[in-house]
Scaffold this active site. Structure first.
Site, PDB file in Angstrom:
ATOM      1  N   LYS A 148       0.647  29.560   3.829  1.00 23.97           N
ATOM      2  CA  LYS A 148       0.773  30.635   4.836  1.00 23.97           C
ATOM      3  C   LYS A 148      -0.604  30.979   5.396  1.00 23.97           C
ATOM      4  O   LYS A 148      -0.784  31.064   6.610  1.00 23.97           O
ATOM      5  CB  LYS A 148       1.370  31.871   4.176  1.00 23.97           C
ATOM      6  CG  LYS A 148       1.279  33.147   5.010  1.00 23.97           C
ATOM      7  CD  LYS A 148       1.929  34.332   4.341  1.00 23.97           C
ATOM      8  CE  LYS A 148       1.000  35.033   3.384  1.00 23.97           C
ATOM      9  NZ  LYS A 148      -0.014  35.921   4.009  1.00 23.97           N
ATOM     10  N   ASN A 149      -1.593  31.125   4.514  1.00 17.09           N
ATOM     11  CA  ASN A 149      -2.897  31.623   4.965  1.00 17.09           C
ATOM     12  C   ASN A 149      -3.771  30.572   5.633  1.00 17.09           C
ATOM     13  O   ASN A 149      -4.882  30.869   6.057  1.00 17.09           O
ATOM     14  CB  ASN A 149      -3.632  32.296   3.795  1.00 17.09           C
ATOM     15  CG  ASN A 149      -2.930  33.580   3.385  1.00 17.09           C
ATOM     16  OD1 ASN A 149      -2.035  34.053   4.098  1.00 17.09           O
ATOM     17  ND2 ASN A 149      -3.284  34.127   2.246  1.00 17.09           N
ATOM     18  N   CYS A 174      -1.957  48.505   5.549  1.00 17.52           N
ATOM     19  CA  CYS A 174      -0.703  47.945   5.059  1.00 17.52           C
ATOM     20  C   CYS A 174      -0.543  48.419   3.622  1.00 17.52           C
ATOM     21  O   CYS A 174      -1.298  49.263   3.140  1.00 17.52           O
ATOM     22  CB  CYS A 174      -0.729  46.417   5.145  1.00 17.52           C
ATOM     23  SG  CYS A 174      -1.826  45.700   3.917  1.00 17.52           S
ATOM     24  N   ASP A 227      -5.051  37.505  -4.470  1.00 15.99           N
ATOM     25  CA  ASP A 227      -3.625  37.228  -4.254  1.00 15.99           C
ATOM     26  C   ASP A 227      -2.924  36.804  -5.534  1.00 15.99           C
ATOM     27  O   ASP A 227      -1.698  36.738  -5.573  1.00 15.99           O
ATOM     28  CB  ASP A 227      -3.447  36.157  -3.175  1.00 15.99           C
ATOM     29  CG  ASP A 227      -3.878  36.671  -1.815  1.00 15.99           C
ATOM     30  OD1 ASP A 227      -4.044  35.853  -0.893  1.00 15.99           O
ATOM     31  OD2 ASP A 227      -4.079  37.892  -1.681  1.00 15.99           O
ATOM     32  N   ARG A 265       7.868  36.922   3.093  1.00 13.35           N
ATOM     33  CA  ARG A 265       6.702  36.759   3.980  1.00 13.35           C
ATOM     34  C   ARG A 265       5.849  35.568   3.525  1.00 13.35           C
ATOM     35  O   ARG A 265       5.176  34.950   4.326  1.00 13.35           O
ATOM     36  CB  ARG A 265       5.845  38.025   3.977  1.00 13.35           C
ATOM     37  CG  ARG A 265       6.413  39.199   4.737  1.00 13.35           C
ATOM     38  CD  ARG A 265       5.390  40.295   4.845  1.00 13.35           C
ATOM     39  NE  ARG A 265       4.113  39.739   5.222  1.00 13.35           N
ATOM     40  CZ  ARG A 265       2.952  40.120   4.671  1.00 13.35           C
ATOM     41  NH1 ARG A 265       2.919  41.061   3.757  1.00 13.35           N
ATOM     42  NH2 ARG A 265       1.820  39.565   5.044  1.00 13.35           N
TER      43      ARG A 265
HETATM   44  C1  EPZ Z   1      -6.884  37.354   3.873  1.00 17.76           C
HETATM   45  O1  EPZ Z   1      -6.735  38.698   4.306  1.00 17.76           O
HETATM   46  C2  EPZ Z   1      -5.513  36.925   3.370  1.00 17.76           C
HETATM   47  N1  EPZ Z   1      -4.542  36.991   4.460  1.00 17.76           N
HETATM   48  C3  EPZ Z   1      -5.062  37.855   2.242  1.00 17.76           C
HETATM   49  O2  EPZ Z   1      -3.818  37.365   1.750  1.00 17.76           O
HETATM   50  C4  EPZ Z   1      -6.101  37.773   1.117  1.00 17.76           C
HETATM   51  O3  EPZ Z   1      -5.735  38.673   0.092  1.00 17.76           O
HETATM   52  C5  EPZ Z   1      -7.481  38.141   1.666  1.00 17.76           C
HETATM   53  O4  EPZ Z   1      -7.808  37.284   2.782  1.00 17.76           O
HETATM   54  C6  EPZ Z   1      -8.574  38.007   0.623  1.00 17.76           C
HETATM   55  O5  EPZ Z   1      -8.587  36.705   0.132  1.00 17.76           O
HETATM   56  C7  EPZ Z   1      -4.473  35.948   5.334  1.00 17.76           C
HETATM   57  O6  EPZ Z   1      -5.222  34.994   5.247  1.00 17.76           O
HETATM   58  C8  EPZ Z   1      -3.429  36.039   6.404  1.00 17.76           C
HETATM   59  P1  EPZ Z   1     -10.473  40.036   4.057  1.00 17.76           P
HETATM   60  P2  EPZ Z   1      -7.934  39.384   5.157  1.00 17.76           P
HETATM   61  O7  EPZ Z   1     -10.868  40.292   5.462  1.00 17.76           O
HETATM   62  O8  EPZ Z   1      -8.590  38.386   5.993  1.00 17.76           O
HETATM   63  C9  EPZ Z   1     -12.552  44.295   3.746  1.00 17.76           C
HETATM   64  C10 EPZ Z   1      -1.591  37.494   1.035  1.00 17.76           C
HETATM   65  O9  EPZ Z   1      -1.062  38.084   0.083  1.00 17.76           O
HETATM   66  N2  EPZ Z   1     -12.839  44.178   5.188  1.00 17.76           N
HETATM   67  O10 EPZ Z   1     -11.129  38.924   3.295  1.00 17.76           O
HETATM   68  O11 EPZ Z   1      -7.411  40.612   5.796  1.00 17.76           O
HETATM   69  C11 EPZ Z   1     -11.066  44.517   3.488  1.00 17.76           C
HETATM   70  O12 EPZ Z   1     -10.720  45.877   3.625  1.00 17.76           O
HETATM   71  C12 EPZ Z   1      -2.647  38.206   1.858  1.00 17.76           C
HETATM   72  O13 EPZ Z   1      -1.348  36.314   1.388  1.00 17.76           O
HETATM   73  C13 EPZ Z   1     -13.623  45.148   5.798  1.00 17.76           C
HETATM   74  O14 EPZ Z   1     -14.060  46.101   5.159  1.00 17.76           O
HETATM   75  O15 EPZ Z   1      -8.906  39.812   3.958  1.00 17.76           O
HETATM   76  C14 EPZ Z   1     -10.900  44.030   2.077  1.00 17.76           C
HETATM   77  O16 EPZ Z   1     -11.279  45.082   1.206  1.00 17.76           O
HETATM   78  C15 EPZ Z   1      -2.890  39.630   1.386  1.00 17.76           C
HETATM   79  N3  EPZ Z   1     -13.872  45.038   7.128  1.00 17.76           N
HETATM   80  C16 EPZ Z   1     -11.915  42.884   1.970  1.00 17.76           C
HETATM   81  O17 EPZ Z   1     -12.818  43.050   3.082  1.00 17.76           O
HETATM   82  C17 EPZ Z   1     -13.396  44.003   7.889  1.00 17.76           C
HETATM   83  O18 EPZ Z   1     -13.683  43.955   9.101  1.00 17.76           O
HETATM   84  C18 EPZ Z   1     -11.296  41.507   2.055  1.00 17.76           C
HETATM   85  O19 EPZ Z   1     -10.605  41.420   3.268  1.00 17.76           O
HETATM   86  C19 EPZ Z   1     -12.596  43.023   7.243  1.00 17.76           C
HETATM   87  C20 EPZ Z   1     -12.341  43.131   5.895  1.00 17.76           C
END
Ligand code: EPZ
Length: 427
Positions: free
Chosen positions: A22-23, A116, A306, A398
Site C-alpha cells: 500500500k505504502n 487521523c 506500523d 484500508r
Molecule cells: C507514512 O506516513 C506511512 N503512510 C505510515 O503508514 C507510516 O506509519 C509512516 O510513514 C511512518 O513510517 C504512507 O506511506 C501512506 P511521516 P507519513 O511523515 O508519511 C511527523 C500505515 O499504517 N511529521 O514519516 O504521514 C508526523 O507527525 C500508515 O500504513 C511532522 O511533524 O509519516 C509523525 O510524527 C500509518 N511534520 C512523523 O513525522 C511533517 O510535515 C512521521 O510521519 C510530516 C511529518
C-alpha cells in the site's frame, strides 16, 4: 456494519502470499501525474486507499482502469490542480498530490489533510520544502494553496525529521524542477527506493534513495513507464505475527526479509525461528512466546511504527513483561483499550505501553480504531479462547486485501458473516 467474526485458538499451517505494498502503490500512482503518457502498474493491491487514490487521479483528468492487480493510468491530459475536500478526506496521505501537481502544473490546491486516528499528522516539513524550491504557500479557510508560476527550482533541503511523506512529496516536486535538489535526513524506507525506481524508469535522475541524502536532477518532462510494485512488508510482518500468536509454523510468500530485519529480530527474541528464502519467509513459533523486553519504534531501518500494534498483540500473550515505546506518532496506542477488553494487561503512560503477558485471552465484542490497531485485534482474536467480533473492519480493509480470504487459507476460522452467535457478543 462491516464486521469480522473469528473463532480463536486454531493452529495455522500452510502458505500465505503477500500482496503489493500500500505504502508504495500510493506514491507511485500519484507520481504518474508527472508523466505525459501511459503508466502500467503491476502487483497493485486491491485496497480502499488505492481506490481513493484512483478516484483523485480520475478527478484530475488522469483516466485509469484496474484489472486484477494491474492498473493503467493515462496522464497525457491533466486538466485540474485543485482536489475537493470530499476526495481529500477519503485519504489523508493524498497530500503527496501536492508535489506531483506542482511539478506538472505549477499549482496545487487542497484542504489541509488534518489529523487521523494516530496523530495530528502535520505537513509543516512538506510546505517548508516547497517554499525553499520557490513555491508560494498560502493557507486560507482550511485549504492550502501552493503556486510556482515560474516553476520550481532545485534546493538543499534538510528535513527536521526523516518524514516518509515529505521525502516522497519533495522527490515528486524535484523530479521536474530546474536544477538539482538535495534532500538531507531523508526517509530511508524501502517504499522510498520503490518510488525512486519508478521515477527513474520515467526518465528522472535520482540518486541515493534508501540513504539519508537523496540527489535529484530536475528534468523537463517525464514519460510513462511500466512498473511492478514491491511487496507489502507490513502485511508480511502481520502474517508472521499470526503464526507467532498461535504457536504455528507457516510459509509467507512474496516477503523480503531484508525489508523487515528489525521486526524479525524482535520475533526471534520472542522465541520464533525463521528460515529466510529469496522471496519468502518460513516461521516456526514456540508454544508460548517470550517477552520481547523493550521495543522502540524508529525510522527505517529501525523497528517500524506500523508493526507496533502487531507486536503488542504478541506481547499480550507472551511470558513476562514487554515495554513498547512509540516514538513516531503521538497517539498510536488506541488499540490497547480494546485488547484489554479481551483480557490483556496493558498500561499506557504517554508514549509508552507496559504489557504484562497473560496465558489466556478471551473472545469479546471489540472495535477497530485504526488500520494497524485493527490488525492487532485480529491477531488477538486468533489466539483468544472463544469467539470475537471485530466491528469497523473497514479500517483493516484500508491496508489488508481480503484479510478473511487469506487467513482462512492457512486455517484461521474467520469470516465476515456470522458463524453462530459468539457467546461474548452482547445484544
Ligand atoms: C507514512 O506516513 C506511512 N503512510 C505510515 O503508514 C507510516 O506509519 C509512516 O510513514 C511512518 O513510517 C504512507 O506511506 C501512506 P511521516 P507519513 O511523515 O508519511 C511527523 C500505515 O499504517 N511529521 O514519516 O504521514 C508526523 O507527525 C500508515 O500504513 C511532522 O511533524 O509519516 C509523525 O510524527 C500509518 N511534520 C512523523 O513525522 C511533517 O510535515 C512521521 O510521519 C510530516 C511529518
Amino acid at each position: 456494519m462491516n464486521s469480522l467474526y473469528i473463532q480463536g485458538r486454531n493452529r495455522l499451517e500452510g502458505t500465505i502470499a503477500v500482496h503489493g505494498a500500500k505504502n508504495s502503490a500510493l506514491p507511485v500512482l500519484v507520481a504518474s501525474v508527472i508523466t505525459d503518457g501511459e503508466c502500467v502498474f503491476h502487483n497493485c493491491p486491491d485496497l480502499s486507499d488505492v481506490r481513493a487514490t484512483l478516484n483523485i487521479l480520475s478527478w484530475l483528468g488522469c483516466s485509469n482502469q484496474k484489472e486484477n492487480g494491474t492498473v493503467v493510468v493515462d496522464s497525457s491530459a491533466v486538466m485540474k490542480n485543485e482536489i475537493p475536500d470530499l476526495l481529500m478526506r477519503e485519504l489523508r496521505s493524498s497530500f503527496i498530490f501536492m508535489g506531483a501537481l506542482l511539478s506538472r502544473t505549477g499549482r496545487a490546491v487542497m484542504c489541509a489533510p488534518g489529523g487521523c486516528e494516530i496523530g495530528v499528522r502535520p505537513v509543516d516539513i512538506h510546505l517548508l520544502a516547497f517554499e525553499k524550491m520557490g513555491a508560494c504557500v498560502i493557507r486560507e479557510e482550511g485549504r492550502i494553496i501552493c503556486e510556482a508560476p515560474k516553476g520550481l527550482h532545485g534546493a538543499e533541503i534538510n528535513l527536521s525529521f526523516p518524514s516518509v511523506g515529505a521525502t516522497e512529496n519533495i522527490m515528486l516536486a524535484a523530479a521536474t524542477a530546474k536544477g538539482t535538489t538535495y534532500i538531507k535526513n531523508a526517509a530511508r524506507e524501502p517504499e522510498i527506493v520503490d518510488l525512486a525506481n519508478f521515477l527513474k524508469l520515467c526518465g528522472a535522475s535520482v540518486f541515493g534513495a534508501g540513504e539519508s541524502t537523496i540527489v535529484i536532477n530536475g528534468k523537463d518532462k517525464l514519460h510513462g513507464a511500466e512498473f511492478t510494485i514491491m511487496e507489502d512488508r507490513i502485511v508480511a510482518a502481520s502474517y508472521l505475527a499470526a503464526a507467532a500468536v498461535t504457536g504455528s509454523a507457516i510459509l509467507v510468500k512474496n516477503a523480503v526479509s531484508e525489508h523487515i530485519s528489525s521486526v524479525i529480530s524482535v520475533f526471534e527474541q520472542a522465541g520464533c525461528v525463521f528460515q529466510c528464502e529469496k522471496n519468502a519467509i518460513r516461521i516456526k513459533a514456540p508454544y508460548r512466546l517470550n517477552s520481547m523486553k523493550t521495543v522502540r519504534t524508529m525510522p527505517y531501518p529501525g523497528f517500524p511504527t506500523d508493526c507496533q500494534a502487531i507486536v503488542m498483540a504478541m506481547a499480550i500473550v507472551a511470558e513476562g513483561t514487554t515495554i513498547i515505546n512509540e516514538n513516531i506518532f503521538e497517539s498510536r496506542f488506541r488499540h490497547a483499550g480494546e485488547l484489554n477488553r479481551m483480557g490483556a494487561d496493558i498500561t499506557v503512560t504517554g508514549t509508552s505501553a507496559i504489557v504484562n503477558g497473560k496465558s489466556r485471552l478471551f473472545g469479546a465484542n471489540v472495535s477497530a480504531t485504526d488500520l494497524r490497531g485493527g490488525m492487532a485485534l485480529v491477531l488477538a482474536a486468533l489466539s483468544a479462547e472463544g469467539d470475537t467480533k471485530i466491528n469497523s473492519a473497514q479500517y483493516i480493509d484500508r491496508g489488508y486485501e481480503k484479510i478473511e480470504r487469506d487467513l482462512a487459507l492457512i486455517g484461521a476460522k474467520i469470516r465476515r458473516d456470522k458463524i453462530g452467535k459468539p457467546q461474548s457478543e452482547a445484544g
